[in-house]
Design a protein around this motif. Structure first.
Motif, short mmCIF file in Angstrom:
data_model
loop_
_atom_site.label_atom_id
_atom_site.label_comp_id
_atom_site.label_asym_id
_atom_site.label_seq_id
_atom_site.Cartn_x
_atom_site.Cartn_y
_atom_site.Cartn_z
N PHE A 29 -52.87 38.82 -1.82
CA PHE A 29 -53.67 37.92 -2.65
C PHE A 29 -52.86 36.68 -3.05
O PHE A 29 -52.89 36.23 -4.20
CB PHE A 29 -54.22 38.64 -3.89
CG PHE A 29 -55.31 39.62 -3.57
CD1 PHE A 29 -56.57 39.19 -3.21
CD2 PHE A 29 -55.07 40.98 -3.62
CE1 PHE A 29 -57.58 40.09 -2.89
CE2 PHE A 29 -56.07 41.91 -3.31
CZ PHE A 29 -57.33 41.46 -2.94
N VAL A 30 -52.11 36.15 -2.08
CA VAL A 30 -51.29 34.96 -2.30
C VAL A 30 -52.14 33.72 -2.06
O VAL A 30 -52.73 33.56 -0.99
CB VAL A 30 -50.07 34.96 -1.37
CG1 VAL A 30 -49.32 33.62 -1.46
CG2 VAL A 30 -49.13 36.11 -1.72
N VAL A 31 -52.20 32.86 -3.05
CA VAL A 31 -52.94 31.60 -2.96
C VAL A 31 -51.95 30.46 -3.20
O VAL A 31 -51.20 30.47 -4.18
CB VAL A 31 -54.09 31.54 -3.98
CG1 VAL A 31 -54.85 30.22 -3.86
CG2 VAL A 31 -55.04 32.71 -3.79
N GLU A 32 -51.94 29.47 -2.31
CA GLU A 32 -50.98 28.37 -2.41
C GLU A 32 -51.53 27.25 -3.29
O GLU A 32 -51.99 26.22 -2.82
CB GLU A 32 -50.65 27.86 -1.01
CG GLU A 32 -49.92 28.90 -0.17
CD GLU A 32 -49.96 28.58 1.30
OE1 GLU A 32 -48.88 28.39 1.90
OE2 GLU A 32 -51.08 28.51 1.86
N PHE B 27 -47.17 32.58 -5.70
CA PHE B 27 -47.72 33.58 -6.60
C PHE B 27 -48.58 34.60 -5.86
O PHE B 27 -49.39 34.24 -5.00
CB PHE B 27 -48.55 32.93 -7.70
CG PHE B 27 -47.78 31.97 -8.57
CD1 PHE B 27 -46.39 32.04 -8.66
CD2 PHE B 27 -48.43 31.00 -9.31
CE1 PHE B 27 -45.67 31.16 -9.47
CE2 PHE B 27 -47.73 30.11 -10.13
CZ PHE B 27 -46.36 30.20 -10.20
N GLY B 28 -48.43 35.86 -6.23
CA GLY B 28 -49.24 36.92 -5.66
C GLY B 28 -48.77 38.27 -6.16
O GLY B 28 -47.70 38.39 -6.75
N LEU B 29 -49.56 39.30 -5.93
CA LEU B 29 -49.18 40.66 -6.28
C LEU B 29 -48.17 41.16 -5.27
O LEU B 29 -48.28 40.88 -4.08
CB LEU B 29 -50.42 41.55 -6.30
CG LEU B 29 -51.47 41.14 -7.33
CD1 LEU B 29 -52.83 41.75 -6.99
CD2 LEU B 29 -51.03 41.56 -8.73
N GLU B 30 -47.18 41.93 -5.72
CA GLU B 30 -46.04 42.25 -4.85
C GLU B 30 -45.75 43.74 -4.74
O GLU B 30 -45.59 44.43 -5.75
CB GLU B 30 -44.79 41.54 -5.34
CG GLU B 30 -43.56 41.79 -4.49
CD GLU B 30 -42.33 41.03 -4.97
OE1 GLU B 30 -41.23 41.31 -4.48
OE2 GLU B 30 -42.49 40.15 -5.86
#
Length: 246
Positions: free
Chosen positions: A110-113, A123-126
């Motif tokens: 769910f990475v959004v640039e 940013f995103g869940l890791e």
């Protein structure tokens, strides 16, 4: 004749037990909708985060492995993170990873640039990828929520059995609707509901409470996003990366 029959049977068993070639899909997996994210030979399907092409140095394909080389241990500064061309929402993601001693990396989803580009990682869940014994990040955060397999800085992995440094581990992330699970070596170690009251409470107790993480919507609640492999300045290996939409 009896010996020939036994020999043929043994050969059949050996053929049946032969390990699957890395970075390939079985006919069954293909029918189930799995797609390779890494073909073992090229970087097709990947590019640098916030870039339109793959990094010119740092990341390489060697012996069927996608590798980030050792640098200075900094987050996303030396060679940069890489992301998939595609974006995903409901998905089943699997990947093998192998750590070197003291290494740190991560697989984000769910990475959004969003603009502006952050100083560190996108940013995103890791899904945390870490040498718990040798890297100091394992002792930071809260209740072990920065150890391998954890939802980084939010939920610690429980009941996990990580293989020793230098051996392969298999990670898995399943996201369906708001429900998400982390698996490590066949064991479910994390499960949560994105956007739930409990999830937002955890975010409020983490580094993600900072305004920059929420300037374009609540952290971790984007409807879709890229898959990301993190450059954290340490050598880490990836292979067998595949995904299917749910």
């Amino acid at each position: 004749m009896k010996q020939l029959i036994i020999g043929a049977a043994l050969l059949g068993l050996l053929a049946f037990d032969k390990p699957q070639t890395p970075n390939t899909l079985t006919d069954k997996e293909k029918k189930e909708g799995w797609k390779l994210l890494f073909d073992g030979k090229t970087t097709n399907g990947w590019r640098g985060a916030y870039k339109d092409k793959f990094p010119e140095k740092g990341w390489s394909v060697t012996d069927g492995m996608l590798t980030i080389q050792q640098s200075d241990g900094s987050e996303s500064q030396s060679f940069g993170d890489i992301v998939t061309d595609g974006e995903y929402s409901d998905f089943d993601l699997m990947f093998d990873f192998k750590l070197t001693e003291g290494a740190n990396s991560g697989v984000k989803y769910f990475v959004v640039e969003h603009s502006p580009k952050p100083k560190g990682s996108a940013f995103g869940l890791e899904f945390q990828v870490l040498d718990d014994d040798k890297h100091p990040d394992a002792k930071l955060g809260r209740n072990g929520n920065r150890t391998v397999g954890s939802l980084y800085d939010l939920i610690p992995a429980s009941g996990k059995k990580a293989n020793p440094i230098g051996e392969w581990n298999t990670g898995r992330v399943i996201s369906k609707g708001k429900h998400v699970e982390h698996w490590l070596n066949g064991t479910k170690v994390v499960d949560y509901e994105r956007g739930s009251e409990k999830f937002r409470e955890l975010v409020a107790m983490s580094k993600y409470k900072a305004p920059e993480y929420n300037a374009n919507g609540r952290f971790g609640e984007a409807p879709k996003g890229h898959i990301l492999l993190q450059d954290h300045g340490n050598r880490v290996y990836y292979r067998n990366m595949k995904i299917r939409t749910l």
